[in-house]
Motif scaffolding. Structure first.
Motif, mmCIF file in Angstrom:
data_model
loop_
_atom_site.group_PDB
_atom_site.id
_atom_site.type_symbol
_atom_site.label_atom_id
_atom_site.label_comp_id
_atom_site.label_asym_id
_atom_site.label_seq_id
_atom_site.Cartn_x
_atom_site.Cartn_y
_atom_site.Cartn_z
ATOM 1 N N SER A 86 -7.645 3.575 9.037
ATOM 2 C CA SER A 86 -7.734 4.698 9.902
ATOM 3 C C SER A 86 -8.950 5.611 9.711
ATOM 4 O O SER A 86 -9.560 6.442 10.614
ATOM 5 C CB SER A 86 -6.283 5.527 9.932
ATOM 6 O OG SER A 86 -5.422 4.677 10.438
ATOM 7 N N GLY A 87 -8.828 6.134 8.622
ATOM 8 C CA GLY A 87 -9.948 6.998 8.003
ATOM 9 C C GLY A 87 -11.252 6.444 8.351
ATOM 10 O O GLY A 87 -12.214 7.307 8.606
ATOM 11 N N LEU A 88 -11.502 4.979 8.013
ATOM 12 C CA LEU A 88 -12.566 4.369 8.277
ATOM 13 C C LEU A 88 -13.209 4.667 9.525
ATOM 14 O O LEU A 88 -14.102 4.873 10.272
ATOM 15 C CB LEU A 88 -12.667 3.020 7.544
ATOM 16 C CG LEU A 88 -14.139 2.253 7.666
ATOM 17 C CD1 LEU A 88 -15.361 2.991 6.894
ATOM 18 C CD2 LEU A 88 -13.829 0.966 7.234
ATOM 19 N N ARG A 89 -12.160 4.233 10.673
ATOM 20 C CA ARG A 89 -12.360 4.224 11.994
ATOM 21 C C ARG A 89 -12.566 5.696 12.391
ATOM 22 O O ARG A 89 -13.583 5.848 13.407
ATOM 23 C CB ARG A 89 -10.827 3.755 12.715
ATOM 24 C CG ARG A 89 -11.239 3.473 13.976
ATOM 25 C CD ARG A 89 -10.030 2.846 14.711
ATOM 26 N NE ARG A 89 -8.921 2.338 13.997
ATOM 27 C CZ ARG A 89 -7.810 2.359 13.971
ATOM 28 N NH1 ARG A 89 -7.077 2.780 14.999
ATOM 29 N NH2 ARG A 89 -6.873 1.988 13.018
ATOM 30 N N GLU A 90 -12.173 6.695 11.958
ATOM 31 C CA GLU A 90 -12.172 8.130 12.513
ATOM 32 C C GLU A 90 -13.898 8.274 12.018
ATOM 33 O O GLU A 90 -14.599 8.969 12.829
ATOM 34 C CB GLU A 90 -11.562 9.006 11.888
ATOM 35 C CG GLU A 90 -10.160 8.996 12.417
ATOM 36 C CD GLU A 90 -9.205 10.108 11.652
ATOM 37 O OE1 GLU A 90 -9.764 10.936 10.810
ATOM 38 O OE2 GLU A 90 -7.944 10.067 11.913
ATOM 39 N N GLU A 122 1.137 -0.864 -0.436
ATOM 40 C CA GLU A 122 -0.399 -1.201 -0.213
ATOM 41 C C GLU A 122 -0.843 -1.485 1.131
ATOM 42 O O GLU A 122 -1.853 -1.022 1.626
ATOM 43 C CB GLU A 122 -0.504 -2.547 -0.957
ATOM 44 C CG GLU A 122 -0.634 -2.462 -2.682
ATOM 45 C CD GLU A 122 -0.571 -3.641 -3.405
ATOM 46 O OE1 GLU A 122 -0.947 -4.882 -2.593
ATOM 47 O OE2 GLU A 122 -0.419 -3.823 -4.573
ATOM 48 N N LEU A 123 0.021 -1.845 1.838
ATOM 49 C CA LEU A 123 -0.281 -2.128 3.520
ATOM 50 C C LEU A 123 -0.424 -0.588 4.188
ATOM 51 O O LEU A 123 -1.283 -0.506 4.897
ATOM 52 C CB LEU A 123 0.866 -2.792 4.112
ATOM 53 C CG LEU A 123 0.617 -3.333 5.534
ATOM 54 C CD1 LEU A 123 -0.772 -3.998 5.635
ATOM 55 C CD2 LEU A 123 1.848 -3.895 6.192
ATOM 56 N N VAL A 124 0.480 0.334 3.892
ATOM 57 C CA VAL A 124 0.388 1.452 4.341
ATOM 58 C C VAL A 124 -0.869 2.190 3.719
ATOM 59 O O VAL A 124 -1.738 2.815 4.679
ATOM 60 C CB VAL A 124 1.584 2.337 3.943
ATOM 61 C CG1 VAL A 124 1.224 4.025 4.109
ATOM 62 C CG2 VAL A 124 2.696 1.911 4.789
ATOM 63 N N GLU A 125 -1.218 2.158 2.781
ATOM 64 C CA GLU A 125 -2.501 2.470 1.868
ATOM 65 C C GLU A 125 -3.829 2.035 2.770
ATOM 66 O O GLU A 125 -4.593 2.711 3.033
ATOM 67 C CB GLU A 125 -2.679 2.377 0.558
ATOM 68 C CG GLU A 125 -1.592 3.184 -0.334
ATOM 69 C CD GLU A 125 -1.628 2.938 -1.720
ATOM 70 O OE1 GLU A 125 -2.393 2.090 -2.179
ATOM 71 O OE2 GLU A 125 -0.869 3.421 -2.750
ATOM 72 N N ALA A 126 -3.671 0.533 2.769
ATOM 73 C CA ALA A 126 -4.747 -0.095 3.530
ATOM 74 C C ALA A 126 -4.962 0.665 5.078
ATOM 75 O O ALA A 126 -5.986 0.591 5.558
ATOM 76 C CB ALA A 126 -4.421 -1.479 3.335
ATOM 77 N N ASN A 127 -3.599 0.769 5.790
ATOM 78 C CA ASN A 127 -3.862 1.279 7.053
ATOM 79 C C ASN A 127 -4.311 2.654 7.141
ATOM 80 O O ASN A 127 -5.060 2.709 7.900
ATOM 81 C CB ASN A 127 -2.160 1.147 7.780
ATOM 82 C CG ASN A 127 -2.143 1.403 9.092
ATOM 83 O OD1 ASN A 127 -3.320 1.311 9.964
ATOM 84 N ND2 ASN A 127 -1.146 1.900 9.544
ATOM 85 N N GLN A 128 -3.972 3.536 6.265
ATOM 86 C CA GLN A 128 -4.661 4.859 6.263
ATOM 87 C C GLN A 128 -5.929 4.709 5.839
ATOM 88 O O GLN A 128 -6.871 5.549 6.544
ATOM 89 C CB GLN A 128 -3.960 5.791 4.995
ATOM 90 C CG GLN A 128 -2.538 6.018 5.309
ATOM 91 C CD GLN A 128 -1.671 6.808 4.236
ATOM 92 O OE1 GLN A 128 -2.244 6.725 3.169
ATOM 93 N NE2 GLN A 128 -0.672 7.294 4.503
#
Length: 153
Positions: free
Chosen positions: A139-143, A130-136
């Motif tokens: 990252s997508g939101l930041r981009e 879940e943490l990896v998914e949240a991180n991704q």
């Protein structure tokens, strides 16, 4: 069994007197023709021999009793050894059974603890995913935010 010399016959009269004592003894003269001191010596020698024979018999009896007692002791020890040899495997079997029951009890406890550990590890794996998914997602939101903030020419 206590043995004492008091049971043995008195031998004080069974020893022949020395020559010196014999010479001091008056000769026995009776009406049967005058027995000499040599007849008295024969009686003493016979008494001595019979007393010695009695002592030998008693000693032999005592030796036989001792040997019988030793044989009896050996039988007792053999019986004890036989019983002990039967008891040792029984005790070993009981010890093995006790050891195995302790192993079983410890295994059950360890199995419970391991089950708890696996459940915790499974939750950790799920949370990590879940943490990896949240991180991704971040990252997508930041981009996406970075693209939208860039000026267009």
């Amino acid at each position: 069994m206590d043995y004492s010399f008091a049971e043995l016959p008195s031998t004080s009269q069974s020893f022949p007197k020395s020559r010196h004592e014999d010479s001091e003894m008056p000769e026995d003269n009776d009406s049967s023709g005058g027995m000499s001191s040599s007849t008295g010596m024969t009686d003493i020698q016979e008494n001595t021999c019979s007393s010695i024979d009695d002592i030998r018999r008693r000693v032999q009896d005592l030796v036989e009793e001792i040997n019988d007692s030793r044989t009896s002791d050996q039988k007792v020890m053999d019986g004890f050894e036989e019983k002990l040899m039967k008891k040792v495997p029984e005790m070993c079997q009981q010890m093995k059974e006790l050891m195995y029951s302790v192993y079983e009890e410890n295994s059950n406890k360890m199995e419970g603890k391991l089950q708890e550990l696996f459940e915790v590890l499974e939750r950790c794996t799920k949370l990590n995913k879940e943490l990896v998914e949240a991180n991704q997602a971040l990252s997508g939101l930041r981009e996406a935010l970075a693209v939208s903030q860039t000026p267009e020419p």
